[in-house]
Write an enzyme that holds these catalytic residues in place. Structure first.
Site, PDB file in Angstrom:
ATOM      1  CG  LEU A 296      -0.154   7.418  11.511  1.00 16.92           C
ATOM      2  CD1 LEU A 296       1.311   7.835  11.469  1.00 16.92           C
ATOM      3  CD2 LEU A 296      -0.902   7.988  10.326  1.00 16.92           C
ATOM      4  CG  ASP A 297      -2.973   1.941   7.914  1.00 18.26           C
ATOM      5  OD1 ASP A 297      -3.939   2.025   8.697  1.00 18.26           O
ATOM      6  OD2 ASP A 297      -3.038   2.194   6.698  1.00 18.26           O
ATOM      7  CE  LYS A 298       3.367  -4.881  12.512  1.00 17.86           C
ATOM      8  NZ  LYS A 298       3.152  -6.352  12.617  1.00 17.86           N
TER       9      LYS A 298
ATOM     10  CG  HIS B 222      -5.934   0.257   5.131  1.00 17.14           C
ATOM     11  ND1 HIS B 222      -5.930  -1.105   4.930  1.00 17.14           N
ATOM     12  CD2 HIS B 222      -5.169   0.463   6.238  1.00 17.14           C
ATOM     13  CE1 HIS B 222      -5.198  -1.701   5.874  1.00 17.14           C
ATOM     14  NE2 HIS B 222      -4.727  -0.750   6.676  1.00 17.14           N
TER      15      HIS B 222
ATOM     16  CB  THR C  33       1.149   4.506   7.842  1.00 13.31           C
ATOM     17  OG1 THR C  33       0.395   3.851   6.814  1.00 13.31           O
ATOM     18  CG2 THR C  33       1.182   5.997   7.523  1.00 13.31           C
TER      19      THR C  33
END
Length: 237
Positions: free
Chosen positions: A105-107, A188, A109
């Site tokens: 997961l993105d930072k 993303h 998210t």
């Protein structure tokens, strides 16, 4: 059947030499009997291991559900960037060797991250052939319309990336809060899909993998073990 020094090393997150020292110290008991040999093999299903008066429940592999908080990276090592990782914030009693997040997961998210040391299982759920559905709730800076909805449903191309058809729904009639289900994990991806229509994703949370929902009782940063039945739900469509 595994060697007892390997089990101790894994469960206590220590080196094999440290495990052997514990055995030599007389602090390790198997089924109530002091262990004398580091090469002794034990049955993970039935044997009872006790170290220093504490019973150790050992597993060949572990599967952990974490509610990832914002600002933490989905990585095993944040030393290069001096950032906290999902492994760093695990409770000490859950830490063991070779744990990693199965998927990223993105930072910024949040939500459901699966942490495991089972490489085969991770490959199964991450393989493009599996197409495990992943469900997210996205907060948007402006509402989406039917044009966006149809593009998500039919599949779309972003640059050189081809996105598979995705589910897009308004949450409780609010078209600035979207429920999105994708079967890929491109960089993303959801943010880029909305951005192609001039919509910015302000917040993003993963709430489900396969049919397994994020446990609502888990506060941000909290985690728990996943059982066998729940693992099967991840692999279900």
């Amino acid at each position: 059947m595994e060697r007892i020094d390997k089990i101790i090393s894994t469960e206590l997150n220590i080196a094999r030499t440290g495990a052997r020292e514990l055995i030599k110290s007389g602090k390790v008991f198997l089924n109530g009997v002091p262990v004398k040999s580091a090469s002794l093999k034990i049955n993970e299903e039935s044997d009872i291991l006790n170290i220093g008066g504490k019973e150790i429940r050992f597993r060949k592999y572990v599967y952990i559900m974490m509610n990832k908080p914002e600002g933490v990276i989905s990585s095993t090592d944040g030393r290069k960037t001096a950032e906290k990782t999902v492994i760093d914030i695990l409770p000490d009693e859950m830490k063991r060797k070779n744990l990693f997040p199965a998927g990223r997961l993105d930072k910024n998210t949040t939500g459901f991250v699966l942490i495991t040391d089972d490489g085969n299982f991770a490959h199964r759920i991450l393989s493009p052939k599996s197409h495990i559905p992943k469900t997210y709730i996205a907060g948007l800076d402006k509402p989406f319309d039917d044009i966006v909805l149809k593009a998500f449903q039919s599949g779309m191309t972003i640059g050189s990336d081809v996105c598979m058809p995705a589910v897009l729904e308004a949450v409780n009639g609010d078209f600035k809060t979207a429920r999105v289900v994708i079967k890929q994990g491109m960089y993303h991806q959801i943010k880029r899909m909305f951005k192609s229509f001039g919509i910015e994703v302000l917040s993003l949370k993963r709430i489900k993998m396969g049919k397994l929902c994020l446990d609502e009782a888990l506060a941000p940063g909290a985690c728990r073990f996943i059982d066998k039945k729940e693992l099967e739900m991840i692999l279900s469509e």
